[in-house]
Design an enzyme around this catalytic site. Structure first.
Site, PDB file in Angstrom:
ATOM      1  N   LYS A  35       0.846  -1.199   0.000  1.00 36.15           N
ATOM      2  CA  LYS A  35       0.000   0.000   0.000  1.00 36.15           C
ATOM      3  C   LYS A  35       0.880   1.247   0.000  1.00 36.15           C
ATOM      4  O   LYS A  35       1.778   1.395   0.827  1.00 36.15           O
ATOM      5  CB  LYS A  35      -0.911   0.023   1.227  1.00 36.15           C
ATOM      6  N   ASP A  62      -3.508   4.234  -1.958  1.00 31.66           N
ATOM      7  CA  ASP A  62      -4.401   4.648  -0.874  1.00 31.66           C
ATOM      8  C   ASP A  62      -4.391   6.176  -0.751  1.00 31.66           C
ATOM      9  O   ASP A  62      -3.784   6.729   0.163  1.00 31.66           O
ATOM     10  CB  ASP A  62      -3.942   3.980   0.428  1.00 31.66           C
ATOM     11  N   LYS A  64      -7.464   7.992  -0.997  1.00 32.69           N
ATOM     12  CA  LYS A  64      -8.764   8.372  -0.426  1.00 32.69           C
ATOM     13  C   LYS A  64      -9.344   9.613  -1.112  1.00 32.69           C
ATOM     14  O   LYS A  64      -9.655  10.619  -0.476  1.00 32.69           O
ATOM     15  CB  LYS A  64      -8.631   8.622   1.081  1.00 32.69           C
ATOM     16  N   ARG A 212       3.110  -1.016  10.770  1.00 37.99           N
ATOM     17  CA  ARG A 212       4.254  -1.020  11.686  1.00 37.99           C
ATOM     18  C   ARG A 212       4.647  -2.380  12.240  1.00 37.99           C
ATOM     19  O   ARG A 212       5.842  -2.636  12.432  1.00 37.99           O
ATOM     20  CB  ARG A 212       4.001  -0.004  12.812  1.00 37.99           C
TER      21      ARG A 212
END
Length: 231
Positions: A35, A62, A64, A212
């Site tokens: 991503k 990504d 949005k 993470r």
């Protein structure tokens, strides 16, 4: 057909290309997708996406999108030209924006999967109440997901905690993309509505966005392998 044998999407939340490529080179493109979000794409642009694709990875762009219908339609056409596997828009942009988004990529030889963002997984009930929406956060997610489906989108981004109710309401073929995934024992960081990978899949999630716990792991490839093994 994709050759990826995993629902995991690794979030490349880096400020520049070098660490993103370093991580990508450590991972197996058949074991995950990648991503690229706003920070990294703003810094490096389409060249970064093309580099990742040259390594064999499917890329979820990504960004949005949330703007007037014509602007979002044009942005999605550009994303499709770039060859991304998945792109997303904010469902709260409304029906006309959503329908323009679907129309913009309809009929293309290889359109991206088009996914709608419902309520950000960084928000909890208190954050939601402050915005003065009617009903509960969960009701808003279901309402927006239904609108996305009705307008022709192929799925939504949602919390894994909402996946079971959405799966029941929207059917087996509607994709549920779930951020906020944390393996057992991981810290939640700034995500509020989280589940483990196995819990998310059991609840009906189609794809798991993990950042993470993989990107900051001492051995990212081993961390990814452990998540896939847990599924």
């Amino acid at each position: 057909m994709s050759n990826v044998d995993s629902p995991v999407i690794v979030a490349l939340d880096y400020p520049e290309m070098a660490p993103a490529l370093e991580l990508a080179n450590a991972l197996d493109p058949t074991a995950c997708r990648l991503k690229v979000g706003k920070e990294l794409f703003t810094a490096e642009g389409p060249a970064l996406v093309e580099r990742l694709q040259s390594l064999g990875f499917d890329v979820f762009l990504d960004l949005k999108f949330h703007d007037i219908p014509n602007t979002v339609a044009g942005a999605l056409r550009s994303a499709a030209d770039l060859g991304v596997w998945m792109a997303n828009v904010h469902v709260s942009g409304g029906r006309r924006m959503l329908e323009a988004s679907v129309d913009a990529i309809a009929g293309l030889p290889k359109p991206p999967l088009l996914i709608g963002v419902t309520v950000l997984t960084s928000m909890d009930a208190g954050d939601f109440a402050e915005l003065a929406y009617r009903g509960s956060l969960e009701e808003q997610v279901l309402r927006l997901a239904g609108l996305a489906r009705d307008c022709g989108l192929q799925g939504v981004v949602c919390s894994a905690q909402e996946a079971a109710s959405l799966r029941e309401s929207l059917g087996a073929s509607f994709a549920l993309v779930t951020p906020g995934i944390r393996p057992a024992g991981s810290v939640a960081d700034d995500q509020r509505r989280v589940l483990t990978p196995a819990e998310a899949v059991a609840a009906g999630a189609s794809y798991l966005v993990v950042g993470r716990p993989i990107t900051r792991a001492e051995d990212p490839a081993a961390a990814l392998q452990a998540i896939n093994a847990s599924l």
